[in-house]
Enzyme design. Structure first.
Site, PDB file in Angstrom:
ATOM      1  N   ASP A   1      14.150 -31.751 -22.871  1.00 14.31           N
ATOM      2  CA  ASP A   1      13.069 -32.819 -22.780  1.00 14.31           C
ATOM      3  C   ASP A   1      11.937 -32.632 -23.891  1.00 14.31           C
ATOM      4  OD1 ASP A   1      10.961 -34.684 -22.196  1.00 14.31           O
ATOM      5  OD2 ASP A   1      10.811 -32.956 -20.515  1.00 14.31           O
TER       6      ASP A   1
ATOM      7  N   HIS B   1      12.721 -35.529 -13.504  1.00 10.99           N
ATOM      8  CA  HIS B   1      11.488 -35.088 -12.957  1.00 10.99           C
ATOM      9  C   HIS B   1      11.294 -35.409 -11.893  1.00 10.99           C
ATOM     10  CE1 HIS B   1      10.334 -34.033 -17.422  1.00 10.99           C
ATOM     11  NE2 HIS B   1      10.042 -34.652 -17.463  1.00 10.99           N
TER      12      HIS B   1
HETATM   13 ZN    ZN Z   1      11.131 -36.908 -21.189  1.00 12.15          ZN
END
Ligand code: ZN
Length: 459
Positions: free
Chosen positions: A326, A275
């Site tokens: 994720d 991210h």
């Molecule tokens: Zn994560």
């Protein structure tokens, strides 16, 4: 070593080039021994007719347990629901999960990953302790459950036990659901030492790395210590998922997250920064220079309202990235690539954004997923090449959306158009786990998952 198994495909992407009549010999150890192109099949070869043979990418970021929450957190709980209110729901949910529950949920998620075309997964694993926050009698019980789940599904694993030291940037104590995640630095080092000896009995394509959770949860000493524990292994970190996180790091340290990180620890090709959503231009350039991989999870990032990675600028800088599932809210390799591109299109009001002069959009996205996944997992994979793990997938050319196209357009059709299952076969380190789009243990793994979900949601 004599080849134990040969595949023969009409079409294949071999070291970046579309080739025909490709014969791939896979050794007993699961690695590719030999690749021949424009050759006829030989007796005993496994024919892959009307198939396109591709390297199968690795999923570079997963929290397998969150699969059990998929689709269950879509009701608004606050005036403005966010990542942070989702996180509270996640903490409540994980309060109930036992090692056996984790094994069943993770095995199901890993099965789905294989069916969608991922051959391996980097499991960013932070659910370590019992629900009351106490370590289990064997403190590595939850890691053992992950390793067992990978074995149940037949997926390649890079296991990343997470270091989670504190509840926030001011050194707050962990509380509530976070107590299952926390270690002191000494306890974390002991966990890694224990896992190192346990991993001697793991399949050869299962690796181990480290994962300082985030700059919220790990201090500078923890970052340096974690990175030094396994000197050649992957290091993964959540870097800048939320704007609020960037603001908090800036307020606490006077620096933005990536700048803070680069000033305190040597970041190189071992690192995967997950991210890397909120970066300024200076951070983006420094990141590209470091050699680290960026870990993107476009479906989860969209689901959690994280923001958009500056992918065009990163591409111009030669930044390597890959994709991960994720939160596992939806496990879909093609969907991750499509969501990444569509986010960029919506932001820029343009089409075919992540393409270049040589490659179509689907092709460039796929190449990035292969290269980024391999680098992030420290796994020799991502290409049909001698010495690589035989991580392979096929696309079914009978799929209606693949009709009448070829080359890069196969990948475009799969990524952007195909509604029906298009991935036909998948191998992980030479193990064929998926045939005709279906995992070989789908029924048993689904049954175990369903029973676990029923028990957890009753509790
Ligand atoms: Zn994560």
């Amino acid at each position: 070593m004599t080849p134990v198994h040969c595949l023969h495909a009409d079409h294949a992407l071999v070291e970046g080039v579309w080739r025909t009549d490709v014969r791939v010999a896979v050794g007993e150890d699961g690695r590719i021994l030999r690749v021949d192109c424009e050759v006829p099949p030989q007796p005993g070869d496994q024919p892959l007719r009307d198939r396109v043979l591709l390297p199968a990418p690795a999923n570079l970021h997963s929290h397998a347990f969150q699969r059990a929450m998929a689709g269950r957190t879509e009701r608004r709980h606050a005036q403005r629901d966010s990542f942070w209110s989702w996180r509270e729901q996640m903490y409540r949910f994980v309060g109930r999960m036992t090692p056996d529950d984790l094994r069943a949920v993770a095995a199901f998620a890993y099965m789905e990953m294989l069916e969608t075309g991922f051959a391996a997964v980097a499991e960013f694993h932070y659910l370590h302790h019992a629900p009351d926050g106490q370590p289990y009698a064997n403190p590595a019980s939850m890691s053992a459950a992950i390793l067992a789940a990978a074995g149940d599904a037949g997926i390649g694993l890079t296991h990343l036990p997470v270091l989670y030291q504190r509840g926030g940037l001011a050194g707050e104590a962990v509380e509530g659901g976070q107590r299952r995640f926390a270690h002191t630095l000494d306890d974390y080092a002991a966990l890694i030492a224990r896992l190192l000896s346990q991993w001697q009995h793991a399949p050869a394509d299962c690796g181990l790395g480290v994962a300082p959770h985030s700059l919220r949860a790990v201090d500078a000493e923890g970052l340096c210590m974690a990175a030094a524990l396994l000197p050649d292994a992957p290091v993964h970190l959540h870097i800048a998922e939320q704007q609020a996180e960037v603001d908090a790091v800036l307020a606490a340290t006077g620096q933005r997250p990536l700048a803070y990180l680069l000033d305190r620890v040597e970041v190189d090709h071992r690192w995967c920064l997950v991210h890397a959503t909120h970066l300024d231009d200076a951070e983006l350039a420094a990141l590209a220079r470091s050699g680290a991989t960026v870990g993107l999870a476009p479906i989860t990032e969209a689901n959690l309202g994280d923001g958009l990675f500056p992918a065009v600028e990163a591409l111009e800088l030669g930044q390597r990235w890959g994709v991960g599932s994720d939160s596992n809210v939806r496990i879909d390799l093609a969907g991750e690539l499509r969501t990444l591109e569509y986010g960029q299109r919506l932001m820029r009001q343009a089409r075919c954004v992540l393409a270049d002069a040589q490659r179509s959009t689907g092709r460039l996205l796929f190449d990035q997923a292969c290269a980024g996944g391999a680098a992030a997992l420290g796994r020799r994979s991502g290409a049909i090449a001698v010495g690589h793990w035989a991580d392979l997938l096929t696309l079914d050319r009978h799929a209606v959306d693949l009709c009448g196209v070829d080359g890069d357009a196969w990948l475009d059709a799969w990524v952007f158009a195909a509604a029906t299952p298009t991935v036909a076969e998948v191998w992980s380190a030479g193990r064929q786990m998926v045939s005709a789009g279906r995992h070989r243990d789908r029924d048993a793994l689904t049954r175990a998952y369903r029973q676990t979900l029923q028990r957890m949601t009753r509790a």
